[in-house]
Design an enzyme around this catalytic site. Sequence first.
Site, PDB file in Angstrom:
ATOM      1  N   LYS A 170      -7.515  16.060 -30.817  1.00 21.58           N
ATOM      2  CA  LYS A 170      -6.497  16.766 -31.618  1.00 21.58           C
ATOM      3  C   LYS A 170      -6.882  16.639 -33.086  1.00 21.58           C
ATOM      4  O   LYS A 170      -7.580  15.695 -33.462  1.00 21.58           O
ATOM      5  CB  LYS A 170      -5.112  16.144 -31.376  1.00 21.58           C
ATOM      6  CG  LYS A 170      -3.948  17.019 -31.785  1.00 21.58           C
ATOM      7  CD  LYS A 170      -3.604  18.041 -30.724  1.00 21.58           C
ATOM      8  CE  LYS A 170      -2.557  19.027 -31.220  1.00 21.58           C
ATOM      9  NZ  LYS A 170      -2.110  19.946 -30.158  1.00 21.58           N
ATOM     10  N   ASP A 199      -2.267  25.090 -33.130  1.00 24.11           N
ATOM     11  CA  ASP A 199      -1.053  24.304 -32.839  1.00 24.11           C
ATOM     12  C   ASP A 199      -0.067  24.734 -33.923  1.00 24.11           C
ATOM     13  O   ASP A 199      -0.227  25.829 -34.502  1.00 24.11           O
ATOM     14  CB  ASP A 199      -1.355  22.796 -32.869  1.00 24.11           C
ATOM     15  CG  ASP A 199      -0.183  21.947 -32.360  1.00 24.11           C
ATOM     16  OD1 ASP A 199       0.043  21.921 -31.148  1.00 24.11           O
ATOM     17  OD2 ASP A 199       0.531  21.323 -33.175  1.00 24.11           O
TER      18      ASP A 199
END
Length: 444
Positions: free
Chosen positions: A126, A166
């Site tokens: 991430k 995201d």
Amino acid sequence: MSYVDDVIELVVKQNPAEDEFHQAVKEVLESLRVVIEENEEEFRRNALLERLVNPERQLKFRVPWVDDNGQVHVNTGYRVQFNSAIGPYKGGLRFHPSVNIGIIKFLGFEQIFKNSLTGLSIGGGKGGADFDPKGKSDREIMAFCQSFMTELNKYIGADTDVPAGDIGVGGREIGYLYGQYKRIKGLSEGVLTGKALSYGGSLARVEATGYGLLYFVDEMLRSNEIDIKDKTIAVSGAGNVAIYAIEKAQQLGGKPVTCSDSTGWIYDPEGIDLDLLKEIKEVRRERLSEYGKQRDSAEYHEGSGVWSVKCDIALPCATQNELGIDDAKTLVKNGVIAVAEGANMPTTIEATEYFINNGILFGPGKASNAGGVATSALEMSQNSQRFQWSFEEVDLRLKTIMENIFHEVDNAASAYGFDKNYVIGANIAGFEKVVDAMNAQGIV
Ligand code: NDP
């Protein structure tokens, strides 16, 4: 002390002030307790959990950029490459002022198990930056993305680490990031997913997380002999996940009546007008108050309050920890029958436990929102083949993946005596494959 407790204590000690990361590790390790305790000495000797909770690599870098007035700004960029046991690191980039290393680590840690559950060969990672895209011009967004990629390009690649979007990173940002990667590396490769169709994107990627959430919910309800038709649905958020969750819920015959953004929320008892919502959020990029002004049947309220609406199904699709214990009590009092997470960790641990203890069907995000990353992996496959599948083909694969995830999770929960506890089921099912791969590859 048990091995699980030792490792939870270690994580808190070694990663001070990373509350979200502590929360994610506790949630996962608590549900794995039953698996770990079957073979505690072996897990401890191999330091399996210490290896699992420590990222393989974490990067932190300076991102300088110039605004439209000539002012220079400096943001902090991150990429956490958490676990590559089952494939290249895969996970989104988040641009939001709240981003810090603890948030990126919580997301990266969760991503390991989510990616494993998809059944595809992708490891967990991430990244992101504490940059706020709100109110920035297109040129400023491009300047930021180019500076961010100027550093990030050194650490990613189609077979090593493949970021996606995201919060705050949608099609526009992915385009600028991809352009800069290609300019620096001279490579046209599937290094990012969420690309536009004109340069290697996958049909149905935009819809995938929201649609996948509803495929999961539909399967969860069906296997509990409940029909989604005519169910009232409360949704939070008004971004990528929320919009396509609302769209698929409507297609399946459900009735979403709420949505929200960070300034307020909408209650529309006649059902959300999806065309209007898309126009406001995807085209005009305005606040939700506009929806209230333009639709007679809708009420607009400042602040948060979606969970006070009486509903059968609740779908938190905005951000972490947006549904707390008081919200859970209200939802249960109002007769909710199912809750499924579109966002990552939107429900606090106390609220999750309250739902489960009250017999509410609860779909944890790492299972129920895995459709986005699964379709990203399908985009990687199409890029490798230099081929594009039809919308129907991708959508069908997505649906099959989500239904399989539900059954894997359900079976894992039952196998360990936790019938219908999909939180425990998801953690165990995701963990088993990663551990197999880690054991097979030795101490690395
Ligand atoms: P978007 O940026 O498209 O939308 C996020 C939405 O949530 C916006 O409506 C935003 O409102 C609202 N929001 C964000 N932060 C807050 C906050 N602190 N308080 C209240 N509202 C907030 O993001 P996505 O829809 O892509 O992501 C939503 C969630 O889903 C995240 O948790 C993400 O990690 C998760 N997720 C996303 C996937 C994807 O494919 N996109 C895949 C799997 C999970 P505003 O515009 O006012 O900020």
